[in-house]
Write an enzyme that holds these catalytic residues in place. Structure first.
Site, PDB file in Angstrom:
ATOM      1  N   ILE A 161       0.874  -1.181   0.000  1.00 49.24           N
ATOM      2  CA  ILE A 161       0.000   0.000   0.000  1.00 49.24           C
ATOM      3  C   ILE A 161       0.905   1.223   0.000  1.00 49.24           C
ATOM      4  CG2 ILE A 161      -1.855   1.225   1.206  1.00 49.24           C
ATOM      5  CD1 ILE A 161      -2.417  -1.516   2.677  1.00 49.24           C
ATOM      6  N   CYS A 181       4.675  -2.581   3.074  1.00 51.25           N
ATOM      7  CA  CYS A 181       4.900  -3.753   2.228  1.00 51.25           C
ATOM      8  C   CYS A 181       3.779  -4.777   2.400  1.00 51.25           C
ATOM      9  CB  CYS A 181       6.214  -4.433   2.603  1.00 51.25           C
ATOM     10  SG  CYS A 181       7.682  -3.486   2.202  1.00 51.25           S
ATOM     11  N   GLU A 199       3.967  -8.007   2.881  1.00 46.11           N
ATOM     12  CA  GLU A 199       4.204  -8.967   3.971  1.00 46.11           C
ATOM     13  C   GLU A 199       3.770  -8.388   5.304  1.00 46.11           C
ATOM     14  OE1 GLU A 199       6.234  -7.852   1.640  1.00 46.11           O
ATOM     15  OE2 GLU A 199       7.855  -9.250   1.193  1.00 46.11           O
ATOM     16  N   CYS A 226      10.588  -6.261   6.697  1.00 46.55           N
ATOM     17  CA  CYS A 226       9.612  -7.369   6.739  1.00 46.55           C
ATOM     18  C   CYS A 226      10.231  -8.604   7.377  1.00 46.55           C
ATOM     19  CB  CYS A 226       9.101  -7.685   5.335  1.00 46.55           C
ATOM     20  SG  CYS A 226       8.006  -6.388   4.701  1.00 46.55           S
TER      21      CYS A 226
HETATM   22  N1  THU Z   1       7.570  -4.098  -1.350  1.00 50.22           N
HETATM   23  C1  THU Z   1       6.840  -5.085  -0.728  1.00 50.22           C
HETATM   24  O1  THU Z   1       5.600  -5.064  -0.735  1.00 50.22           O
HETATM   25  N2  THU Z   1       7.527  -6.063  -0.079  1.00 50.22           N
HETATM   26  C2  THU Z   1       8.887  -6.126   0.040  1.00 50.22           C
HETATM   27  O2  THU Z   1       9.400  -6.990   0.752  1.00 50.22           O
HETATM   28  C3  THU Z   1       9.715  -5.165  -0.679  1.00 50.22           C
HETATM   29  C4  THU Z   1       9.016  -4.048  -1.352  1.00 50.22           C
HETATM   30  C5  THU Z   1       6.851  -3.033  -2.039  1.00 50.22           C
HETATM   31  C6  THU Z   1       6.956  -1.701  -1.374  1.00 50.22           C
HETATM   32  C7  THU Z   1       6.728  -0.749  -2.529  1.00 50.22           C
HETATM   33  O3  THU Z   1       5.327  -0.536  -2.683  1.00 50.22           O
HETATM   34  C8  THU Z   1       7.242  -1.506  -3.743  1.00 50.22           C
HETATM   35  O4  THU Z   1       7.381  -2.856  -3.338  1.00 50.22           O
HETATM   36  C9  THU Z   1       8.571  -1.003  -4.273  1.00 50.22           C
HETATM   37  O5  THU Z   1       9.513  -0.915  -3.274  1.00 50.22           O
END
Ligand code: THU
Length: 126
Positions: free
Chosen positions: A43, A53, A55, A89
């Site tokens: 989000i 993130c 996770e 995370c």
């Molecule tokens: N992101 C995640 O959702 N999980 C991760 O472990 C790494 C990064 C997302 C955050 C952001 O919205 C996009 O990936 C780019 O960094």
């Protein structure tokens, strides 16, 4: 719940990602030791640092509903290469379930599984 089913839930969650800034959509599905599951997506926010993130969305949903013991998390991304969870995370995962299985999936390729201990061998602890 099988790994395959958990991965399928993470794919569904990925479709709900709110990622207008990076365009990088991530979905996660968390399996609790109780058998309950929680999903999450990334989000983003115009104030980039306020982004959450996928996770951590799933884990925070679970913890806020009273679930703190997890056995596996499936993570789906589509960046063209396998995406490992970020350090924040991993730290949050380690807080609750050091023996978590982390299942990574990218663009429909066969998932790969790593023990959290391998990805985060020295998590911070008080
Ligand atoms: N992101 C995640 O959702 N999980 C991760 O472990 C790494 C990064 C997302 C955050 C952001 O919205 C996009 O990936 C780019 O960094």
């Amino acid at each position: 719940m099988t790994d395959k089913e958990l991965v399928a839930r993470s794919v569904e969650a990925q479709a709900r990602a709110y990622a207008p800034y990076s365009g990088f959509k991530v979905g996660a599905a968390l399996l609790c030791q109780s058998g309950d599951t929680f999903t999450g997506c990334n989000i983003e926010n115009a104030a980039y640092g306020s982004t959450n993130c996928a996770e951590r969305t799933a884990i925070f949903k679970a913890v806020s509903e009273g679930f703190t013991e997890f056995s596996a998390i499936a993570i789906t991304s589509s960046g063209g290469k396998l995406t490992f969870p970020c350090g924040s995370c991993l730290q949050v995962m380690a807080e609750f379930s050091p023996s978590l299985r982390v299942i990574l999936c990218e663009d429909g390729k066969p998932p790969v599984c790593h023990p959290l201990k391998e990805l985060m061998p020295y998590a911070f602890r008080l």
